[in-house]
Design a protein around this motif. Structure first.
Motif, PDB file in Angstrom:
ATOM      1  N   LEU A 258     -62.878  59.329  99.961  1.00  0.00           N
ATOM      2  CA  LEU A 258     -62.161  59.365 101.234  1.00  0.00           C
ATOM      3  C   LEU A 258     -63.086  59.021 102.397  1.00  0.00           C
ATOM      4  O   LEU A 258     -62.692  58.322 103.332  1.00  0.00           O
ATOM      5  N   VAL A 259     -64.318  59.503 102.349  1.00  0.00           N
ATOM      6  CA  VAL A 259     -65.293  59.148 103.385  1.00  0.00           C
ATOM      7  C   VAL A 259     -65.504  57.637 103.416  1.00  0.00           C
ATOM      8  O   VAL A 259     -65.536  57.019 104.491  1.00  0.00           O
ATOM      9  N   ALA A 260     -65.640  57.025 102.239  1.00  0.00           N
ATOM     10  CA  ALA A 260     -65.814  55.573 102.177  1.00  0.00           C
ATOM     11  C   ALA A 260     -64.594  54.849 102.743  1.00  0.00           C
ATOM     12  O   ALA A 260     -64.731  53.844 103.472  1.00  0.00           O
ATOM     13  N   LEU A 261     -63.418  55.353 102.429  1.00  0.00           N
ATOM     14  CA  LEU A 261     -62.187  54.745 102.946  1.00  0.00           C
ATOM     15  C   LEU A 261     -62.144  54.804 104.465  1.00  0.00           C
ATOM     16  O   LEU A 261     -61.871  53.794 105.136  1.00  0.00           O
ATOM     17  N   ILE A 262     -62.408  55.970 105.025  1.00  0.00           N
ATOM     18  CA  ILE A 262     -62.355  56.128 106.483  1.00  0.00           C
ATOM     19  C   ILE A 262     -63.428  55.276 107.156  1.00  0.00           C
ATOM     20  O   ILE A 262     -63.156  54.569 108.133  1.00  0.00           O
ATOM     21  N   TYR A 263     -64.641  55.328 106.624  1.00  0.00           N
ATOM     22  CA  TYR A 263     -65.759  54.622 107.243  1.00  0.00           C
ATOM     23  C   TYR A 263     -65.548  53.108 107.215  1.00  0.00           C
ATOM     24  O   TYR A 263     -65.677  52.428 108.249  1.00  0.00           O
ATOM     25  N   SER A 264     -65.234  52.574 106.049  1.00  0.00           N
ATOM     26  CA  SER A 264     -65.132  51.118 105.931  1.00  0.00           C
ATOM     27  C   SER A 264     -63.889  50.571 106.622  1.00  0.00           C
ATOM     28  O   SER A 264     -63.926  49.471 107.191  1.00  0.00           O
ATOM     29  N   SER A 265     -62.790  51.325 106.602  1.00  0.00           N
ATOM     30  CA  SER A 265     -61.567  50.814 107.224  1.00  0.00           C
ATOM     31  C   SER A 265     -61.646  50.859 108.747  1.00  0.00           C
ATOM     32  O   SER A 265     -61.182  49.936 109.423  1.00  0.00           O
ATOM     33  N   THR A 266     -62.243  51.906 109.305  1.00  0.00           N
ATOM     34  CA  THR A 266     -62.310  51.998 110.768  1.00  0.00           C
ATOM     35  C   THR A 266     -63.378  51.095 111.371  1.00  0.00           C
ATOM     36  O   THR A 266     -63.357  50.837 112.584  1.00  0.00           O
ATOM     37  N   THR A 267     -64.318  50.627 110.559  1.00  0.00           N
ATOM     38  CA  THR A 267     -65.283  49.629 111.046  1.00  0.00           C
ATOM     39  C   THR A 267     -64.794  48.209 110.773  1.00  0.00           C
ATOM     40  O   THR A 267     -65.548  47.248 110.953  1.00  0.00           O
ATOM     41  N   ASN A 268     -63.542  48.103 110.334  1.00  0.00           N
ATOM     42  CA  ASN A 268     -62.892  46.804 110.095  1.00  0.00           C
ATOM     43  C   ASN A 268     -63.618  45.976 109.034  1.00  0.00           C
ATOM     44  O   ASN A 268     -63.819  44.763 109.197  1.00  0.00           O
ATOM     45  N   HIS A 269     -64.021  46.615 107.943  1.00  0.00           N
ATOM     46  CA  HIS A 269     -64.600  45.844 106.847  1.00  0.00           C
ATOM     47  C   HIS A 269     -63.509  44.971 106.231  1.00  0.00           C
ATOM     48  O   HIS A 269     -62.374  45.423 106.048  1.00  0.00           O
ATOM     49  N   PRO A 270     -63.829  43.699 105.909  1.00  0.00           N
ATOM     50  CA  PRO A 270     -62.805  42.799 105.355  1.00  0.00           C
ATOM     51  C   PRO A 270     -62.141  43.327 104.095  1.00  0.00           C
ATOM     52  O   PRO A 270     -60.991  42.960 103.794  1.00  0.00           O
TER      53      PRO A 270
END
Length: 304
Positions: A211-223
């Motif tokens: 979940l941390v990875a999901l929140i971090y990568s999605s909110t930094t707009n990772h492709p």
């Protein structure tokens, strides 16, 4: 993204905490290691010793040290191998010096003051630190996805981000549990997260890291999470939800910075860790098993 930006604006102290533990050394000369790995070493030492005491096992010094290092480094080594990168623990002496020194110091502390090793109090006091260190480890490892040698399939896969998050967060604990490292004689057994009764709390380290990875990568707009952003925008712009929020498209908002995304992920994980501590140590009302009835009854007289 609008909600994430609003929440992140209130989390500046958390962001400063991440900067502090990653840039401040314990001592610039005598112990020149950042606070983040040093605090991690101390916290894992506490947890490891607590499990050893609970199992009442007698371990050799070699077993005691190796089991501890597996618990500390299991997630890092596995995630590096997954990404095809060399783990620092296998080519540098510095991680070993840092972690073993801290482990021996904490061991000595609890030998002198054994009553300090009381998990309900320690877990209750230290859950904010647990969430901070776990979030820092996951997000730092996700940064390795940008290494040139990492396959593009991994870099652009949302699933890989979440798998890496779960491995970094829980790899060490799962490894020592599977090896039975808290017992006198090690042997392979069912991983703790797959045992009956693990529940949400027993598996939180795995799915919480994902979940941390999901929140971090999605909110930094990772492709890798572009599809998630698209569907989230469509959901928020639906007639039912758009009436309760400002009429801005999600694309109008810039992505969070890495520190802001870390802070947001930390708050979510910290709330989950707090709930686990409350359930595990303070809200578990499972009654103790009743003792067998040992009242001696007079034997019945046999009839002639």
């Amino acid at each position: 993204m609008e909600f994430a930006l609003t929440a992140a604006s209130y989390l500046k102290p958390v962001a400063e905490g991440f900067v502090y533990i990653n840039t401040t050394k314990v001592h610039p000369v005598w112990f020149p290691y950042p606070l983040a790995p040093t605090l991690h070493a101390a916290r894992i030492s506490i947890i490891y010793q607590s499990n050893i005491r609970r199992s009442s096992s007698q371990q050799s010094w070699g077993t005691y040290l190796i089991g501890y290092l597996i618990m500390c480094w299991g997630g890092g080594i596995l995630s590096h191998f997954l990404l095809g990168l060399p783990p620092p623990m296998l080519y540098s002496f510095h991680p070993a010096i840092n972690y073993i020194t801290v482990h021996l110091a904490v061991t000595l502390l609890f030998k002198i003051l054994p009553d300090l090793l009381y998990p309900p109090i320690l877990d209750t006091v230290l859950w904010p630190l647990d969430a901070l260190l776990r979030t820092n480890a996951v997000t730092s490892t996700l940064g390795l996805l940008y290494a040139p040698s990492v396959h593009p399939e991994y870099q652009n896969s949302a699933l890989t981000h979440m798998i890496v998050g779960g491995i970094v967060s829980a790899g060490g604990g799962v490894a020592v549990g599977t090896l039975g490292a808290f017992s006198t004689s090690w042997s392979f057994t069912t991983p703790p997260i797959l045992r009956a009764g693990a529940g949400w709390a027993g598996t939180l380290d795995v799915w919480g890291g994902a979940l941390v990875a999901l929140i971090y990568s999605s909110t930094t707009n990772h492709p890798a999470f572009a599809s998630l952003k698209t569907y989230t925008t469509l959901l928020l712009s639906s007639p039912f939800l758009s009436a309760t929020r400002k009429p801005h498209a999600d694309a109008d908002f810039p992505p969070l910075s890495t520190l802001e995304a870390k802070s947001l992920a930390y708050v979510v994980l910290a709330a989950l860790f707090a709930a686990r501590v409350a359930q595990t140590h303070w809200l578990d009302s499972t009654p103790a098993p009743k003792a067998a009835n040992t009242v001696n009854k007079k034997p019945k007289k046999k009839t002639q």
